[in-house]
Design an enzyme around this catalytic site. Structure first.
Site, mmCIF file in Angstrom:
data_model
loop_
_atom_site.group_PDB
_atom_site.id
_atom_site.type_symbol
_atom_site.label_atom_id
_atom_site.label_comp_id
_atom_site.label_asym_id
_atom_site.label_seq_id
_atom_site.Cartn_x
_atom_site.Cartn_y
_atom_site.Cartn_z
ATOM 1 N N HIS A 173 41.578 24.562 40.558
ATOM 2 C CA HIS A 173 42.370 25.754 40.913
ATOM 3 C C HIS A 173 42.330 26.054 42.407
ATOM 4 O O HIS A 173 43.154 26.818 42.906
ATOM 5 C CB HIS A 173 41.854 26.973 40.135
ATOM 6 C CG HIS A 173 42.187 26.920 38.672
ATOM 7 N ND1 HIS A 173 43.183 27.677 38.109
ATOM 8 C CD2 HIS A 173 41.692 26.167 37.669
ATOM 9 C CE1 HIS A 173 43.267 27.417 36.818
ATOM 10 N NE2 HIS A 173 42.364 26.497 36.527
ATOM 11 N N ASP A 386 44.288 28.936 50.388
ATOM 12 C CA ASP A 386 44.339 29.404 49.001
ATOM 13 C C ASP A 386 44.867 28.278 48.133
ATOM 14 O O ASP A 386 45.811 27.586 48.537
ATOM 15 C CB ASP A 386 45.312 30.600 48.905
ATOM 16 C CG ASP A 386 44.845 31.661 47.931
ATOM 17 O OD1 ASP A 386 44.140 31.307 46.981
ATOM 18 O OD2 ASP A 386 45.196 32.850 48.122
HETATM 19 C C1 GDG Z 1 42.028 31.267 42.063
HETATM 20 C C2 GDG Z 1 42.461 30.551 43.344
HETATM 21 C C3 GDG Z 1 44.771 30.342 42.425
HETATM 22 C C4 GDG Z 1 43.866 41.112 41.340
HETATM 23 N N1 GDG Z 1 43.471 42.371 41.425
HETATM 24 C C5 GDG Z 1 43.706 42.958 40.257
HETATM 25 C C6 GDG Z 1 44.292 42.024 39.416
HETATM 26 N N2 GDG Z 1 44.371 40.903 40.113
HETATM 27 C C7 GDG Z 1 44.914 39.628 39.618
HETATM 28 C C8 GDG Z 1 46.226 39.330 40.298
HETATM 29 C C9 GDG Z 1 46.282 37.812 40.171
HETATM 30 C C10 GDG Z 1 44.815 37.398 40.230
HETATM 31 O O1 GDG Z 1 44.040 38.550 39.968
HETATM 32 C C11 GDG Z 1 44.422 36.846 41.592
HETATM 33 O O2 GDG Z 1 44.911 35.540 41.666
HETATM 34 P P1 GDG Z 1 44.995 34.730 43.032
HETATM 35 O O3 GDG Z 1 45.759 33.493 42.764
HETATM 36 O O4 GDG Z 1 45.642 35.577 44.064
HETATM 37 O O5 GDG Z 1 43.517 34.462 43.531
HETATM 38 P P2 GDG Z 1 42.060 33.996 42.946
HETATM 39 O O6 GDG Z 1 41.454 35.049 42.130
HETATM 40 O O7 GDG Z 1 41.298 33.619 44.166
HETATM 41 O O8 GDG Z 1 42.296 32.692 42.016
HETATM 42 C C12 GDG Z 1 43.936 30.802 43.622
HETATM 43 C C13 GDG Z 1 44.231 30.939 41.135
HETATM 44 O O9 GDG Z 1 42.827 30.676 40.982
HETATM 45 C C14 GDG Z 1 44.945 30.352 39.911
HETATM 46 O O10 GDG Z 1 44.837 28.961 39.869
HETATM 47 O O11 GDG Z 1 46.104 30.777 42.614
HETATM 48 O O12 GDG Z 1 44.344 30.112 44.777
HETATM 49 O O13 GDG Z 1 41.668 30.994 44.453
HETATM 50 O O14 GDG Z 1 46.788 37.429 38.915
HETATM 51 O O15 GDG Z 1 47.237 40.012 39.626
HETATM 52 N N3 GDG Z 1 44.691 42.327 38.170
HETATM 53 C C15 GDG Z 1 44.484 43.608 37.722
HETATM 54 N N4 GDG Z 1 43.890 44.550 38.495
HETATM 55 C C16 GDG Z 1 43.484 44.276 39.757
HETATM 56 O O16 GDG Z 1 42.931 45.128 40.425
HETATM 57 N N5 GDG Z 1 44.900 43.939 36.497
#
Ligand code: GDG
Length: 478
Positions: A173, A386
Protein backbone atom coordinates in the site's frame (compact mmCIF):
# COMPACT_ATOMS: atom_id res chain seq x y z
CA UNK A 1 -5.44 -20.67 -9.82
CA UNK A 2 -8.32 -22.64 -8.39
CA UNK A 3 -11.65 -21.24 -7.31
CA UNK A 4 -10.93 -21.78 -3.64
CA UNK A 5 -11.70 -19.39 -0.83
CA UNK A 6 -9.98 -16.06 -0.30
CA UNK A 7 -7.71 -15.80 2.73
CA UNK A 8 -6.62 -12.29 3.64
CA UNK A 9 -3.77 -11.46 5.97
CA UNK A 10 -3.21 -7.86 7.03
CA UNK A 11 -1.65 -6.30 10.08
CA UNK A 12 -5.02 -5.04 11.33
CA UNK A 13 -8.26 -6.96 11.28
CA UNK A 14 -11.30 -5.17 9.90
CA UNK A 15 -12.46 -4.69 13.49
CA UNK A 16 -10.80 -2.96 16.42
CA UNK A 17 -11.03 -4.25 19.97
CA UNK A 18 -10.19 -1.89 22.80
CA UNK A 19 -9.84 -2.46 26.51
CA UNK A 20 -12.18 -0.01 28.22
CA UNK A 21 -11.51 -0.95 31.85
CA UNK A 22 -10.51 -3.97 33.95
CA UNK A 23 -13.53 -5.97 32.83
CA UNK A 24 -14.86 -4.39 29.65
CA UNK A 25 -13.77 -4.46 26.05
CA UNK A 26 -15.34 -2.58 23.15
CA UNK A 27 -15.43 -3.55 19.49
CA UNK A 28 -15.68 -1.22 16.49
CA UNK A 29 -16.17 -2.69 13.02
CA UNK A 30 -13.90 -1.23 10.33
CA UNK A 31 -15.59 0.81 7.63
CA UNK A 32 -12.68 1.59 5.33
CA UNK A 33 -12.68 1.08 1.58
CA UNK A 34 -10.69 -2.13 1.77
CA UNK A 35 -13.27 -3.80 4.02
CA UNK A 36 -16.12 -2.61 1.81
CA UNK A 37 -14.43 -3.94 -1.30
CA UNK A 38 -13.37 -7.25 0.16
CA UNK A 39 -16.70 -8.02 1.83
CA UNK A 40 -18.64 -9.09 -1.32
CA UNK A 41 -15.74 -11.22 -2.60
CA UNK A 42 -15.30 -12.86 0.77
CA UNK A 43 -19.02 -13.47 0.96
CA UNK A 44 -19.15 -15.07 -2.52
CA UNK A 45 -16.07 -17.22 -2.25
CA UNK A 46 -16.06 -17.68 1.49
CA UNK A 47 -12.91 -16.94 3.36
CA UNK A 48 -10.98 -15.86 6.38
CA UNK A 49 -9.37 -12.56 7.39
CA UNK A 50 -6.34 -12.83 9.66
CA UNK A 51 -4.91 -9.95 11.59
CA UNK A 52 -4.37 -8.08 14.80
CA UNK A 53 -7.47 -6.78 16.60
CA UNK A 54 -5.44 -4.09 18.41
CA UNK A 55 -5.06 -5.55 21.93
CA UNK A 56 -2.01 -7.30 23.37
CA UNK A 57 -1.74 -10.34 25.64
CA UNK A 58 -1.35 -7.95 28.58
CA UNK A 59 -4.96 -6.93 28.10
CA UNK A 60 -5.89 -10.45 29.25
CA UNK A 61 -8.98 -10.98 27.15
CA UNK A 62 -10.62 -14.36 27.67
CA UNK A 63 -11.08 -16.68 24.68
CA UNK A 64 -14.80 -16.56 25.23
CA UNK A 65 -14.94 -12.75 25.20
CA UNK A 66 -12.68 -12.56 22.15
CA UNK A 67 -14.84 -14.99 20.22
CA UNK A 68 -17.99 -13.15 21.24
CA UNK A 69 -16.59 -9.82 19.95
CA UNK A 70 -15.27 -11.40 16.73
CA UNK A 71 -18.65 -12.98 16.02
CA UNK A 72 -20.38 -9.69 16.68
CA UNK A 73 -17.94 -7.85 14.40
CA UNK A 74 -18.64 -9.96 11.33
CA UNK A 75 -22.15 -11.14 11.91
CA UNK A 76 -23.75 -12.57 8.74
CA UNK A 77 -20.83 -11.44 6.62
CA UNK A 78 -20.14 -14.96 5.36
CA UNK A 79 -16.47 -15.11 6.34
CA UNK A 80 -14.42 -15.69 9.47
CA UNK A 81 -12.01 -13.54 11.40
CA UNK A 82 -8.86 -15.05 12.83
CA UNK A 83 -7.20 -12.89 15.50
CA UNK A 84 -3.45 -12.77 16.05
CA UNK A 85 -2.86 -11.26 19.49
CA UNK A 86 0.59 -9.73 19.89
CA UNK A 87 2.68 -9.65 23.01
CA UNK A 88 3.65 -6.17 24.21
CA UNK A 89 7.17 -6.81 22.89
CA UNK A 90 5.84 -7.79 19.45
CA UNK A 91 3.64 -4.72 19.30
CA UNK A 92 6.66 -2.55 20.13
CA UNK A 93 9.35 -4.21 18.03
CA UNK A 94 7.50 -5.65 15.06
CA UNK A 95 4.80 -2.99 14.65
CA UNK A 96 6.24 0.22 15.98
CA UNK A 97 9.85 -0.88 15.51
CA UNK A 98 10.51 -2.66 12.23
CA UNK A 99 7.32 -1.63 10.45
CA UNK A 100 7.02 1.99 11.52
CA UNK A 101 10.58 3.02 12.42
CA UNK A 102 12.28 1.27 9.52
CA UNK A 103 10.12 0.29 6.56
CA UNK A 104 7.69 3.22 6.77
CA UNK A 105 10.30 6.04 6.73
CA UNK A 106 12.67 4.24 4.34
CA UNK A 107 9.98 3.44 1.79
CA UNK A 108 8.88 7.09 1.96
CA UNK A 109 12.44 8.15 1.07
CA UNK A 110 13.30 9.34 4.58
CA UNK A 111 16.23 7.09 5.59
CA UNK A 112 17.50 9.58 8.16
CA UNK A 113 14.41 8.85 10.25
CA UNK A 114 15.11 5.10 10.32
CA UNK A 115 16.13 3.28 13.45
CA UNK A 116 17.89 0.20 12.06
CA UNK A 117 17.94 -2.35 14.88
CA UNK A 118 18.70 -6.04 14.38
CA UNK A 119 16.32 -6.90 17.20
CA UNK A 120 13.41 -5.30 15.32
CA UNK A 121 14.16 -7.44 12.28
CA UNK A 122 14.25 -10.63 14.38
CA UNK A 123 10.90 -9.93 16.02
CA UNK A 124 9.45 -8.89 12.63
CA UNK A 125 10.36 -12.33 11.28
CA UNK A 126 8.87 -14.01 14.38
CA UNK A 127 5.56 -12.23 13.93
CA UNK A 128 5.49 -13.02 10.21
CA UNK A 129 6.10 -16.64 11.25
CA UNK A 130 3.07 -16.50 13.54
CA UNK A 131 0.92 -15.32 10.65
CA UNK A 132 2.35 -18.09 8.45
CA UNK A 133 1.70 -20.72 11.07
CA UNK A 134 -1.93 -19.66 11.40
CA UNK A 135 -2.33 -19.52 7.61
CA UNK A 136 -0.91 -23.03 7.27
CA UNK A 137 -3.39 -24.24 9.81
CA UNK A 138 -6.36 -22.58 8.11
CA UNK A 139 -5.72 -22.66 4.35
CA UNK A 140 -6.83 -25.46 2.04
CA UNK A 141 -4.59 -26.06 -1.00
CA UNK A 142 -7.01 -24.42 -3.45
CA UNK A 143 -7.42 -21.18 -1.43
CA UNK A 144 -5.88 -17.93 -2.69
CA UNK A 145 -3.91 -16.15 0.02
CA UNK A 146 -3.71 -12.36 -0.25
CA UNK A 147 -1.21 -10.67 2.06
CA UNK A 148 -1.40 -6.91 2.56
CA UNK A 149 1.28 -4.36 3.15
CA UNK A 150 4.69 -3.74 4.59
CA UNK A 151 4.11 -5.35 7.97
CA UNK A 152 3.92 -8.83 6.45
CA UNK A 153 6.49 -8.94 3.63
CA UNK A 154 8.16 -12.06 5.03
CA UNK A 155 5.01 -14.22 5.28
CA UNK A 156 5.35 -16.00 1.90
CA UNK A 157 8.92 -17.07 2.69
CA UNK A 158 7.68 -18.64 5.89
CA UNK A 159 4.83 -20.35 4.04
CA UNK A 160 7.18 -21.73 1.38
CA UNK A 161 9.42 -23.12 4.13
CA UNK A 162 6.37 -25.02 5.28
CA UNK A 163 5.97 -26.32 1.72
CA UNK A 164 2.63 -24.59 1.23
CA UNK A 165 1.80 -24.68 -2.48
CA UNK A 166 -1.09 -22.18 -2.50
CA UNK A 167 -1.05 -19.22 -4.83
CA UNK A 168 -0.03 -16.22 -2.72
CA UNK A 169 -0.44 -12.57 -3.67
CA UNK A 170 0.97 -9.47 -1.99
CA UNK A 171 -0.07 -5.83 -2.28
CA UNK A 172 2.12 -2.99 -1.05
CA UNK A 173 0.00 0.00 0.00
CA UNK A 174 2.98 2.33 0.46
CA UNK A 175 5.56 3.38 -2.15
CA UNK A 176 8.56 1.26 -3.07
CA UNK A 177 11.72 3.42 -2.85
CA UNK A 178 14.33 4.00 -5.53
CA UNK A 179 17.49 1.88 -5.53
CA UNK A 180 19.82 4.34 -3.78
CA UNK A 181 17.39 4.67 -0.86
CA UNK A 182 16.54 0.97 -0.68
CA UNK A 183 20.23 0.03 -0.58
CA UNK A 184 20.48 1.58 2.89
CA UNK A 185 18.36 -1.20 4.36
CA UNK A 186 20.62 -3.67 6.21
CA UNK A 187 18.23 -6.52 5.30
CA UNK A 188 17.80 -5.50 1.65
CA UNK A 189 18.51 -8.94 0.18
CA UNK A 190 16.18 -10.67 2.62
CA UNK A 191 13.34 -8.24 1.93
CA UNK A 192 13.65 -8.66 -1.84
CA UNK A 193 13.93 -12.44 -1.54
CA UNK A 194 10.85 -12.40 0.69
CA UNK A 195 8.85 -10.53 -1.92
CA UNK A 196 9.92 -12.97 -4.61
CA UNK A 197 8.36 -15.81 -2.65
CA UNK A 198 4.94 -14.47 -3.65
CA UNK A 199 3.32 -15.46 -6.95
CA UNK A 200 1.94 -12.01 -7.59
CA UNK A 201 3.28 -8.70 -6.27
CA UNK A 202 1.10 -5.62 -6.67
CA UNK A 203 2.30 -2.03 -6.37
CA UNK A 204 0.32 1.19 -6.36
CA UNK A 205 2.00 2.73 -9.41
CA UNK A 206 4.37 2.03 -12.28
CA UNK A 207 6.93 4.16 -10.44
CA UNK A 208 6.95 1.74 -7.49
CA UNK A 209 7.03 -1.27 -9.77
CA UNK A 210 10.01 0.17 -11.68
CA UNK A 211 11.88 0.90 -8.45
CA UNK A 212 11.32 -2.65 -7.23
CA UNK A 213 12.45 -4.20 -10.51
CA UNK A 214 15.58 -2.12 -10.51
CA UNK A 215 16.40 -3.29 -6.98
CA UNK A 216 15.80 -6.91 -7.97
CA UNK A 217 18.14 -6.56 -10.96
CA UNK A 218 20.89 -4.77 -9.08
CA UNK A 219 20.79 -6.43 -5.68
CA UNK A 220 19.83 -9.99 -6.60
CA UNK A 221 21.00 -9.98 -10.24
CA UNK A 222 17.75 -11.65 -11.32
CA UNK A 223 16.42 -11.50 -14.86
CA UNK A 224 13.23 -9.57 -15.36
CA UNK A 225 11.10 -10.48 -18.33
CA UNK A 226 8.56 -8.11 -19.81
CA UNK A 227 5.38 -9.71 -21.09
CA UNK A 228 3.06 -8.61 -23.87
CA UNK A 229 0.92 -6.36 -21.70
CA UNK A 230 2.18 -3.01 -20.47
CA UNK A 231 1.50 -3.72 -16.86
CA UNK A 232 2.73 -7.21 -16.16
CA UNK A 233 6.31 -8.42 -15.93
CA UNK A 234 7.72 -11.73 -14.79
CA UNK A 235 10.72 -12.61 -12.70
CA UNK A 236 12.10 -16.12 -12.69
CA UNK A 237 12.85 -17.13 -9.12
CA UNK A 238 14.47 -20.54 -9.41
CA UNK A 239 11.69 -22.79 -10.65
CA UNK A 240 8.86 -20.33 -9.97
CA UNK A 241 7.53 -17.45 -11.96
CA UNK A 242 6.69 -14.27 -10.06
CA UNK A 243 4.31 -11.76 -11.64
CA UNK A 244 4.70 -8.07 -10.87
CA UNK A 245 2.16 -5.37 -11.76
CA UNK A 246 0.75 -2.00 -10.69
CA UNK A 247 -2.80 -1.77 -9.34
CA UNK A 248 -3.72 1.76 -8.21
CA UNK A 249 -6.01 1.41 -5.20
CA UNK A 250 -9.20 3.42 -5.06
CA UNK A 251 -12.37 4.12 -3.13
CA UNK A 252 -16.00 3.06 -3.14
CA UNK A 253 -16.88 5.96 -5.45
CA UNK A 254 -20.67 5.51 -5.38
CA UNK A 255 -20.86 5.48 -1.62
CA UNK A 256 -19.00 8.83 -1.45
CA UNK A 257 -21.01 10.40 -4.27
CA UNK A 258 -24.30 9.20 -2.79
CA UNK A 259 -23.25 10.03 0.76
CA UNK A 260 -22.39 13.60 -0.28
CA UNK A 261 -25.91 13.99 -1.66
CA UNK A 262 -27.63 12.74 1.47
CA UNK A 263 -29.81 15.09 3.45
CA UNK A 264 -27.68 14.97 6.61
CA UNK A 265 -24.52 15.85 4.74
CA UNK A 266 -26.31 18.62 2.83
CA UNK A 267 -27.49 20.09 6.18
CA UNK A 268 -24.01 19.98 7.65
CA UNK A 269 -22.51 21.49 4.49
CA UNK A 270 -25.08 24.28 4.56
CA UNK A 271 -24.23 24.97 8.19
CA UNK A 272 -20.53 25.26 7.32
CA UNK A 273 -21.33 27.64 4.46
CA UNK A 274 -23.55 29.74 6.69
CA UNK A 275 -20.72 30.20 9.14
CA UNK A 276 -18.13 30.96 6.52
CA UNK A 277 -20.01 33.02 3.93
CA UNK A 278 -18.34 34.39 0.81
CA UNK A 279 -15.19 32.51 1.43
CA UNK A 280 -13.31 29.94 -0.62
CA UNK A 281 -12.39 26.95 1.52
CA UNK A 282 -9.20 25.08 0.83
CA UNK A 283 -9.19 21.70 2.56
CA UNK A 284 -6.41 19.53 3.93
CA UNK A 285 -7.18 16.22 5.63
CA UNK A 286 -4.16 14.27 6.75
CA UNK A 287 -3.21 11.69 9.29
CA UNK A 288 -0.60 13.15 11.66
CA UNK A 289 2.46 11.85 9.83
CA UNK A 290 5.72 13.40 8.62
CA UNK A 291 5.15 11.93 5.12
CA UNK A 292 2.07 14.09 4.62
CA UNK A 293 4.14 17.29 4.35
CA UNK A 294 1.88 19.43 6.54
CA UNK A 295 4.51 22.01 7.64
CA UNK A 296 5.43 22.68 3.98
CA UNK A 297 1.75 23.04 3.16
CA UNK A 298 1.29 25.63 5.93
CA UNK A 299 4.37 27.53 4.79
CA UNK A 300 2.99 27.62 1.25
CA UNK A 301 -0.34 28.92 2.51
CA UNK A 302 1.43 31.60 4.54
CA UNK A 303 3.50 32.58 1.51
CA UNK A 304 0.34 32.81 -0.62
CA UNK A 305 -1.17 35.24 1.90
CA UNK A 306 2.01 37.32 1.84
CA UNK A 307 2.23 37.40 -1.96
CA UNK A 308 -1.44 37.80 -2.84
CA UNK A 309 -3.28 40.26 -0.57
CA UNK A 310 -6.51 39.68 -2.48
CA UNK A 311 -6.68 36.30 -0.80
CA UNK A 312 -7.16 38.04 2.56
CA UNK A 313 -10.70 37.60 3.87
CA UNK A 314 -11.50 35.56 0.76
CA UNK A 315 -9.91 32.22 1.50
CA UNK A 316 -9.55 30.01 4.57
CA UNK A 317 -7.60 26.82 4.98
CA UNK A 318 -9.38 24.07 6.87
CA UNK A 319 -6.65 21.72 8.05
CA UNK A 320 -7.96 18.55 9.65
CA UNK A 321 -5.26 16.56 11.37
CA UNK A 322 -6.25 13.05 12.33
CA UNK A 323 -4.45 11.79 15.48
CA UNK A 324 -2.05 8.94 14.78
CA UNK A 325 0.92 7.36 16.65
CA UNK A 326 0.81 10.27 19.15
CA UNK A 327 2.79 8.41 21.82
CA UNK A 328 5.86 8.44 19.54
CA UNK A 329 8.06 11.52 20.27
CA UNK A 330 8.65 12.33 16.55
CA UNK A 331 4.92 12.54 15.97
CA UNK A 332 4.40 14.73 19.04
CA UNK A 333 7.14 17.08 17.83
CA UNK A 334 5.50 17.23 14.41
CA UNK A 335 2.18 18.14 16.01
CA UNK A 336 3.82 20.92 18.02
CA UNK A 337 5.54 22.25 14.92
CA UNK A 338 2.25 22.27 13.00
CA UNK A 339 0.46 24.05 15.82
CA UNK A 340 3.21 26.64 16.03
CA UNK A 341 2.92 27.37 12.31
CA UNK A 342 -0.87 27.61 12.49
CA UNK A 343 -0.47 30.04 15.41
CA UNK A 344 2.01 32.14 13.45
CA UNK A 345 -0.23 32.39 10.38
CA UNK A 346 -3.34 33.22 12.38
CA UNK A 347 -1.42 35.62 14.60
CA UNK A 348 -0.09 37.51 11.62
CA UNK A 349 -3.11 37.62 9.30
CA UNK A 350 -6.36 37.25 11.28
CA UNK A 351 -8.72 40.20 10.91
CA UNK A 352 -12.11 40.85 12.41
CA UNK A 353 -14.46 38.34 10.75
CA UNK A 354 -11.71 36.28 9.10
CA UNK A 355 -9.54 33.47 10.40
CA UNK A 356 -7.04 32.23 7.79
CA UNK A 357 -6.53 28.71 9.18
CA UNK A 358 -9.14 26.53 10.89
CA UNK A 359 -7.15 23.79 12.54
CA UNK A 360 -8.91 20.67 13.81
CA UNK A 361 -7.06 17.91 15.63
CA UNK A 362 -9.41 14.96 15.98
CA UNK A 363 -11.07 12.16 14.04
CA UNK A 364 -14.24 12.96 12.16
CA UNK A 365 -17.36 10.95 11.61
CA UNK A 366 -17.91 10.01 8.01
CA UNK A 367 -20.75 12.52 7.74
CA UNK A 368 -18.57 15.36 8.99
CA UNK A 369 -15.84 14.35 6.59
CA UNK A 370 -18.27 14.32 3.68
CA UNK A 371 -19.61 17.73 4.66
CA UNK A 372 -16.09 19.19 4.56
CA UNK A 373 -15.42 17.53 1.23
CA UNK A 374 -18.66 18.87 -0.18
CA UNK A 375 -18.27 22.39 1.13
CA UNK A 376 -14.66 22.98 0.14
CA UNK A 377 -13.76 24.42 -3.24
CA UNK A 378 -10.11 23.39 -3.27
CA UNK A 379 -8.45 20.15 -2.12
CA UNK A 380 -4.93 20.73 -0.84
CA UNK A 381 -3.15 17.36 -0.92
CA UNK A 382 0.60 17.74 -0.76
CA UNK A 383 2.34 14.69 0.75
CA UNK A 384 6.12 14.46 0.46
CA UNK A 385 5.51 10.90 -0.69
CA UNK A 386 2.37 8.75 -0.59
CA UNK A 387 1.51 5.29 -1.87
CA UNK A 388 -1.73 6.56 -3.39
CA UNK A 389 -3.69 9.04 -1.20
CA UNK A 390 -7.35 8.28 -0.92
CA UNK A 391 -8.35 11.68 0.46
CA UNK A 392 -7.98 13.27 -2.96
CA UNK A 393 -10.15 10.60 -4.58
CA UNK A 394 -12.78 10.98 -1.86
CA UNK A 395 -12.80 14.77 -2.33
CA UNK A 396 -13.48 14.39 -6.05
CA UNK A 397 -16.16 11.71 -5.59
CA UNK A 398 -17.93 13.94 -3.04
CA UNK A 399 -17.67 17.04 -5.25
CA UNK A 400 -21.13 16.57 -6.69
CA UNK A 401 -21.35 20.15 -8.01
CA UNK A 402 -18.20 19.37 -9.99
CA UNK A 403 -16.64 22.78 -9.47
CA UNK A 404 -13.79 21.83 -7.14
CA UNK A 405 -10.10 22.19 -7.89
CA UNK A 406 -7.35 19.81 -6.80
CA UNK A 407 -3.84 20.87 -5.80
CA UNK A 408 -1.88 17.65 -5.72
CA UNK A 409 1.68 16.67 -4.89
CA UNK A 410 3.54 15.10 -7.75
CA UNK A 411 4.87 12.60 -5.19
CA UNK A 412 1.46 11.11 -4.34
CA UNK A 413 0.71 7.86 -6.16
CA UNK A 414 -2.60 9.45 -7.16
CA UNK A 415 -0.71 11.95 -9.36
CA UNK A 416 -0.16 9.25 -12.00
CA UNK A 417 -3.92 8.96 -12.51
CA UNK A 418 -5.15 12.43 -11.57
CA UNK A 419 -2.16 14.66 -12.31
CA UNK A 420 -3.32 15.79 -15.73
CA UNK A 421 -6.50 17.38 -14.36
CA UNK A 422 -5.06 18.68 -11.09
CA UNK A 423 -2.67 21.50 -10.31
CA UNK A 424 0.48 19.51 -9.66
CA UNK A 425 3.04 20.82 -7.19
CA UNK A 426 6.38 19.88 -5.72
CA UNK A 427 5.52 20.22 -2.01
CA UNK A 428 9.10 21.20 -1.14
CA UNK A 429 8.75 24.21 -3.45
CA UNK A 430 6.93 26.63 -1.17
CA UNK A 431 7.00 29.53 -3.64
CA UNK A 432 5.37 27.63 -6.53
CA UNK A 433 2.88 25.91 -4.21
CA UNK A 434 1.82 29.37 -3.01
CA UNK A 435 1.26 30.32 -6.68
CA UNK A 436 -0.76 27.12 -7.15
CA UNK A 437 -3.10 28.24 -4.35
CA UNK A 438 -3.61 31.56 -6.10
CA UNK A 439 -4.17 29.85 -9.46
CA UNK A 440 -6.72 27.48 -7.94
CA UNK A 441 -8.47 30.42 -6.27
CA UNK A 442 -8.69 32.44 -9.50
CA UNK A 443 -9.41 29.55 -11.90
CA UNK A 444 -12.60 30.03 -13.89
CA UNK A 445 -15.80 28.04 -13.75
CA UNK A 446 -15.53 26.31 -17.14
CA UNK A 447 -11.99 25.20 -16.45
CA UNK A 448 -12.94 23.79 -13.06
CA UNK A 449 -16.00 22.04 -14.38
CA UNK A 450 -14.15 20.37 -17.23
CA UNK A 451 -11.33 19.10 -15.10
CA UNK A 452 -13.44 17.92 -12.16
CA UNK A 453 -15.72 15.99 -14.51
CA UNK A 454 -12.72 14.17 -15.94
CA UNK A 455 -11.32 13.46 -12.50
CA UNK A 456 -14.61 12.05 -11.29
CA UNK A 457 -15.10 9.94 -14.39
CA UNK A 458 -11.71 8.34 -13.96
CA UNK A 459 -12.21 7.63 -10.24
CA UNK A 460 -15.66 6.18 -10.90
CA UNK A 461 -14.33 3.87 -13.59
CA UNK A 462 -11.35 2.66 -11.60
CA UNK A 463 -13.00 2.27 -8.22
CA UNK A 464 -12.13 -0.09 -5.36
CA UNK A 465 -14.21 -2.91 -6.82
CA UNK A 466 -12.26 -2.62 -10.07
CA UNK A 467 -9.06 -2.79 -8.03
CA UNK A 468 -10.02 -5.98 -6.16
CA UNK A 469 -11.18 -7.71 -9.36
CA UNK A 470 -8.09 -6.70 -11.24
CA UNK A 471 -5.78 -8.10 -8.58
CA UNK A 472 -7.73 -11.34 -8.23
CA UNK A 473 -7.89 -11.78 -12.03
CA UNK A 474 -4.12 -11.49 -12.30
CA UNK A 475 -3.89 -13.89 -9.38
CA UNK A 476 -5.71 -16.48 -11.48
CA UNK A 477 -3.18 -16.35 -14.31
CA UNK A 478 -0.72 -19.16 -14.64
C1 GDG B 1 -2.09 4.08 3.29
C2 GDG B 1 -1.07 4.72 2.36
C3 GDG B 1 -2.73 4.62 0.50
C4 GDG B 1 -8.92 10.07 7.58
N1 GDG B 1 -9.35 10.77 8.61
C5 GDG B 1 -10.57 10.34 8.92
C6 GDG B 1 -10.91 9.34 8.03
N2 GDG B 1 -9.87 9.19 7.22
C7 GDG B 1 -9.77 8.23 6.12
C8 GDG B 1 -9.82 8.95 4.80
C9 GDG B 1 -9.10 7.95 3.89
C10 GDG B 1 -8.09 7.30 4.83
O1 GDG B 1 -8.51 7.56 6.15
C11 GDG B 1 -6.68 7.84 4.64
O2 GDG B 1 -6.16 7.26 3.48
P1 GDG B 1 -4.85 7.79 2.76
O3 GDG B 1 -4.74 7.08 1.47
O4 GDG B 1 -4.96 9.26 2.59
O5 GDG B 1 -3.63 7.54 3.73
P2 GDG B 1 -3.02 6.38 4.72
O6 GDG B 1 -3.84 6.24 5.92
O7 GDG B 1 -1.62 6.82 4.95
O8 GDG B 1 -3.04 4.99 3.90
C12 GDG B 1 -1.77 5.53 1.27
C13 GDG B 1 -3.64 3.87 1.46
O9 GDG B 1 -2.89 3.17 2.46
C14 GDG B 1 -4.50 2.84 0.71
O10 GDG B 1 -3.70 1.93 0.00
O11 GDG B 1 -3.52 5.44 -0.35
O12 GDG B 1 -0.82 6.08 0.39
O13 GDG B 1 -0.17 5.55 3.10
O14 GDG B 1 -9.98 6.96 3.44
O15 GDG B 1 -11.16 9.18 4.47
N3 GDG B 1 -12.11 8.73 8.05
C15 GDG B 1 -13.01 9.11 9.02
N4 GDG B 1 -12.71 10.06 9.93
C16 GDG B 1 -11.51 10.70 9.93
O16 GDG B 1 -11.26 11.54 10.77
N5 GDG B 1 -14.21 8.54 9.04
Amino acid sequence: MSEGRLIIASNRLPIVIKKENEKDFSMTPGKGGLVTAMAPVLRDRGGIWLGWPGITDEDNISDKKLKELMDKGIKDSGYDLEPIIFSQEEAEKYYEGFSNEIIWPLFHDLPSLCNFKEEYWNIYKDVNERFASKLTEKAKPEDFIWVHDYHLINVATRLRKRSLTNKIGFFLHIPFPPLDVFLKLPWRREILQSLLDYDLIGFQTQRDKRNFLQCVRRVLRFRVQARGTKNMVYIKNHNRKVSVAAFPISIDYDSFAEGAESENVAKRAWFLHENLPNRTLILGIDRLDYTKGIPFKLKAFKRALEKYPELHKNISLVQILVPSRVHIPKYRELKENIEKLVGEINGKFTELGWVPVYYIFRSMTREELLAYYRTSEIAFVTPLKDGMNLVVKEFCASNIEETGVVILSEFAGAAAQLGEDSILVNPYDVERTADAIYNAFTSDYTYRKRRMRKLRRSIKKYDIFWWVNEFLEYGKEE
